[in-house]
Design a protein around this motif. Structure first.
Motif, short mmCIF file in Angstrom:
data_model
loop_
_atom_site.label_atom_id
_atom_site.label_comp_id
_atom_site.label_asym_id
_atom_site.label_seq_id
_atom_site.Cartn_x
_atom_site.Cartn_y
_atom_site.Cartn_z
N GLY A 12 0.78 -1.23 0.00
CA GLY A 12 0.00 0.00 0.00
C GLY A 12 0.81 1.27 0.00
N GLY A 13 2.09 1.19 -0.31
CA GLY A 13 2.92 2.39 -0.33
C GLY A 13 4.39 2.05 -0.17
N PHE A 14 5.11 2.87 0.61
CA PHE A 14 6.53 2.60 0.84
C PHE A 14 6.97 3.28 2.12
CE2 PHE A 14 6.23 6.34 -1.86
CZ PHE A 14 7.12 7.23 -1.31
N VAL A 15 8.15 2.91 2.61
CA VAL A 15 8.73 3.48 3.82
C VAL A 15 10.11 4.02 3.46
CG1 VAL A 15 9.48 3.02 6.19
CG2 VAL A 15 7.49 1.81 5.26
N GLN A 24 20.26 10.40 14.70
CA GLN A 24 18.91 9.84 14.72
C GLN A 24 18.49 9.47 13.31
OE1 GLN A 24 16.85 13.22 16.55
NE2 GLN A 24 16.39 11.89 18.30
N PHE A 25 17.39 8.71 13.21
CA PHE A 25 16.82 8.34 11.92
C PHE A 25 15.39 8.85 11.85
CE2 PHE A 25 20.20 5.34 12.50
CZ PHE A 25 20.70 5.12 11.24
N LEU A 26 15.02 9.43 10.72
CA LEU A 26 13.64 9.81 10.45
C LEU A 26 13.04 8.72 9.58
CD1 LEU A 26 11.20 11.72 10.37
CD2 LEU A 26 12.28 12.84 8.40
N ILE A 27 12.00 8.07 10.09
CA ILE A 27 11.32 7.01 9.36
C ILE A 27 9.94 7.55 8.97
CG2 ILE A 27 10.59 4.60 9.41
CD1 ILE A 27 13.59 5.07 10.10
N GLU A 28 9.59 7.43 7.67
CA GLU A 28 8.28 7.89 7.19
C GLU A 28 7.61 6.80 6.38
OE1 GLU A 28 8.40 12.53 6.46
OE2 GLU A 28 9.92 11.52 5.27
N GLY A 29 6.33 6.60 6.65
CA GLY A 29 5.51 5.67 5.88
C GLY A 29 4.61 6.46 4.94
N TRP A 30 4.67 6.14 3.66
CA TRP A 30 3.90 6.83 2.63
C TRP A 30 2.83 5.86 2.11
CZ3 TRP A 30 5.31 11.84 1.10
CH2 TRP A 30 6.49 12.31 1.66
N VAL A 31 1.56 6.25 2.19
CA VAL A 31 0.47 5.38 1.78
C VAL A 31 -0.01 5.79 0.39
CG1 VAL A 31 -1.34 6.77 2.88
CG2 VAL A 31 -1.69 4.32 2.53
N LEU A 32 -0.32 4.79 -0.44
CA LEU A 32 -0.91 5.04 -1.75
C LEU A 32 -2.40 5.26 -1.56
CD1 LEU A 32 -0.95 5.19 -4.82
CD2 LEU A 32 -1.06 2.68 -4.86
N SER A 47 1.89 9.19 5.94
CA SER A 47 0.91 8.74 6.93
C SER A 47 1.52 8.52 8.30
CB SER A 47 0.26 7.43 6.47
OG SER A 47 -0.60 7.67 5.40
N TYR A 48 2.74 8.04 8.34
CA TYR A 48 3.39 7.72 9.60
C TYR A 48 4.77 8.35 9.60
CZ TYR A 48 0.06 3.91 8.79
OH TYR A 48 -1.05 3.18 8.48
N HIS A 49 5.20 8.82 10.76
CA HIS A 49 6.58 9.30 10.89
C HIS A 49 7.04 9.11 12.33
CE1 HIS A 49 4.16 12.84 11.92
NE2 HIS A 49 5.14 13.16 12.74
N PHE A 50 8.32 8.88 12.48
CA PHE A 50 8.87 8.64 13.81
C PHE A 50 10.37 8.90 13.78
CE2 PHE A 50 10.21 5.96 17.43
CZ PHE A 50 9.30 6.40 18.38
N LEU A 51 10.89 9.49 14.84
CA LEU A 51 12.33 9.67 15.01
C LEU A 51 12.84 8.55 15.91
CD1 LEU A 51 12.82 13.49 15.62
CD2 LEU A 51 13.64 12.15 13.67
N GLY A 67 4.43 -3.23 7.75
CA GLY A 67 3.27 -4.06 8.07
C GLY A 67 1.96 -3.29 8.05
N TRP A 68 2.00 -2.02 8.40
CA TRP A 68 0.78 -1.21 8.38
C TRP A 68 0.33 -0.85 6.97
CZ3 TRP A 68 2.52 2.86 12.55
CH2 TRP A 68 2.54 2.25 13.80
#
Length: 78
Positions: A12-15, A24-32, A47-51, A67-68
């Motif tokens: 449904g997208g990509f991370v 630190q790392f910035l993690i982002e989830g992109w939803v289609l 849609s999602y982001h976290f440090l 997984g989301w």
């Protein structure tokens, strides 16, 4: 040296994972989104982001976000 894959595809997208200057790392989830509420063309939206503090936590977060993103938004449960 960053050993994470900076782009992780999901159904449904990509991370994405980016290491910041402080370590630190910035993690982002992109939803289609196949049917945006504004009636526009299908597109990827953040849609999602976290440090995270370190690479281990970043890898765990990438796995969790992947997984989301099990299917695109706007698609029926098929």
């Amino acid at each position: 040296m960053m050993r994470l894959v900076p782009f992780t595809p999901a159904p449904g997208g990509f991370v994405t994972a980016v290491q910041l200057s402080g370590g630190q790392f910035l993690i982002e989830g992109w939803v289609l989104n196949l049917a945006p509420s504004d009636g526009g063309e299908p597109r990827h939206e953040p849609s999602y982001h976290f440090l995270t503090r370190d690479e281990t936590e970043a890898a765990e977060t990438v796995s969790e976000f992947t997984g989301w993103l099990d299917r695109p938004l706007g698609r029926g449960a098929v």
